[in-house]
Write an enzyme that holds these catalytic residues in place. Structure first.
Site, PDB file in Angstrom:
ATOM      1  N   GLN A  70     -75.472 -14.368  -0.247  1.00 15.31           N
ATOM      2  CA  GLN A  70     -74.693 -15.197   0.279  1.00 15.31           C
ATOM      3  C   GLN A  70     -75.327 -15.318   1.914  1.00 15.31           C
ATOM      4  O   GLN A  70     -75.280 -14.248   2.496  1.00 15.31           O
ATOM      5  CB  GLN A  70     -73.213 -14.539   0.438  1.00 15.31           C
ATOM      6  N   LYS A 103     -67.197 -17.944  -6.523  1.00 15.89           N
ATOM      7  CA  LYS A 103     -67.846 -17.638  -7.459  1.00 15.89           C
ATOM      8  C   LYS A 103     -67.750 -16.919  -8.572  1.00 15.89           C
ATOM      9  O   LYS A 103     -67.985 -17.005  -9.866  1.00 15.89           O
ATOM     10  CB  LYS A 103     -69.590 -17.223  -7.006  1.00 15.89           C
ATOM     11  N   ASP A 113     -80.276 -20.538  -6.133  1.00 20.22           N
ATOM     12  CA  ASP A 113     -79.814 -21.033  -5.158  1.00 20.22           C
ATOM     13  C   ASP A 113     -81.167 -22.079  -4.751  1.00 20.22           C
ATOM     14  O   ASP A 113     -80.890 -22.947  -3.941  1.00 20.22           O
ATOM     15  CB  ASP A 113     -79.589 -20.322  -3.788  1.00 20.22           C
TER      16      ASP A 113
END
Ligand code: NDP
Length: 284
Positions: free
Chosen positions: A97, A53, A120
């Protein structure tokens, strides 16, 4: 042999567009898209995802804010950090994460992220918006899969689609996006009876189970498209998907490989969501 869907090409084309829009936003409005990535603990796979990322942020000239926190970081500390990032004008997207260590409640953390920075698309507000088809962010992996399917020129409209897996991050939103594109969708999971038969009825089969060798040739219709979301390791420690690629590929019209299929698209869609969050800020 089915055509292998090259996510490399699809992803590169999308990234070029994202970079162009990102640079335009910086030049015209002085806004550099910013993504904050939070990693708690030392999970090796998560560390690789976070590094990728970071690399994508560099490639697209996004501002990357990285928080690598110790395994002992408390839930309250994490919620406080998210609170600070929610208010930070340089941060347009916040990604925590997953999975988190056991002492931290995933849903509490997700609910603390501002829906406008939830790149997300896991916050209940964004999940609800996806359900009604009026959304700002699409969940990254399913959205990447839709891009891959579209890249083949095959229409989703009216197709029988089978999604194996019903997680909040892949299976459920995948089914919803296919439904929005007018597919007839069946969702399968560990309690499904006659799984092989149902899979073999699919024009488009998406496997998001997380088990190597799971989808075998007898579970695939001749000429079907097969999308393999799985990221597993085989007996030799080699990265592989859910699909028994060598025996399944000859039956398919299109198939995604692992590695080099769905995986690279997920990060590209995360960047797209972050750019969108920054562009929304400009509109405000
Ligand atoms: P989860 O473990 O959350 O979900 C797995 C799903 O598979 C569950 O719904 C489970 O059913 C179902 N399942 C398990 N065993 C069976 C079975 N025998 N028959 C039918 N269904 C079964 O995983 P995720 O959705 O998070 O991820 C799935 C895979 O995709 C993993 O390999 C993961 O690493 C990979 N992944 C890849 C990404 C990428 O970018 N390429 C991104 C995200 C995930 P039940 O609900 O009944 O337990």
């Amino acid at each position: 042999m089915g055509n292998i869907i090259s996510s490399k090409e699809v992803s590169a084309t999308l990234r070029a567009k994202i970079r162009e829009r990102s640079l335009a936003l910086q030049e015209n409005c002085g806004i550099q898209p910013g993504l904050a990535v939070i990693l708690v603990g030392n999970d090796p796979a998560s560390q690789i995802y976070v590094r990728n990322k970071q690399k994508a942020c560099e490639e697209l000239r996004f501002h990357a804010f990285e928080y690598k926190l110790s395994e002992n970081y408390t839930q309250d500390q994490l919620l406080d950090l998210i609170g600070v990032l929610n208010k930070d004008n340089k941060v347009h997207g916040i990604l925590v994460q997953l999975p988190l260590p056991d002492h931290i409640d995933e849903q509490t953390v997700i609910r603390t992220i501002s829906p406008e920075k939830d790149v997300d698309a896991l916050h209940p507000t964004n999940v609800g918006k996806i359900m009604i088809g009026d959304y700002e962010f699409l969940p990254c992996t399913p959205a990447g899969i839709i891009e891959l399917i579209d890249s083949t020129g095959v229409s989703i409209d009216g197709k029988q689609c089978v999604v194996v897996g019903r997680s909040n991050i892949v299976g459920k939103p995948m089914a919803m996006l296919l439904l929005h594109r007018n597919a007839t969708v069946t969702i399968c999971h560990s309690h499904t009876h006659n799984l092989a038969e149902i899979c073999a009825s699919a024009d488009i089969l998406v496997s998001a189970v997380g088990k190597a060798h799971f989808i075998t040739a007898d579970m695939v219709k001749e000429g079907a498209m097969v999308i393999d979301v799985g990221m597993n390791h085989d007996e030799n420690g080699k990265l592989c998907g859910d699909v028994e690629f060598d025996e399944v590929a000859p039956k398919t019209s299109y198939i995604t490989p692992v590695p080099g299929g769905v995986g690279p698209m997920t990060i590209t869609m995360l960047m797209k969501n972050t750019l969108h969050a920054a562009e929304m800020k400009r509109q405000k």
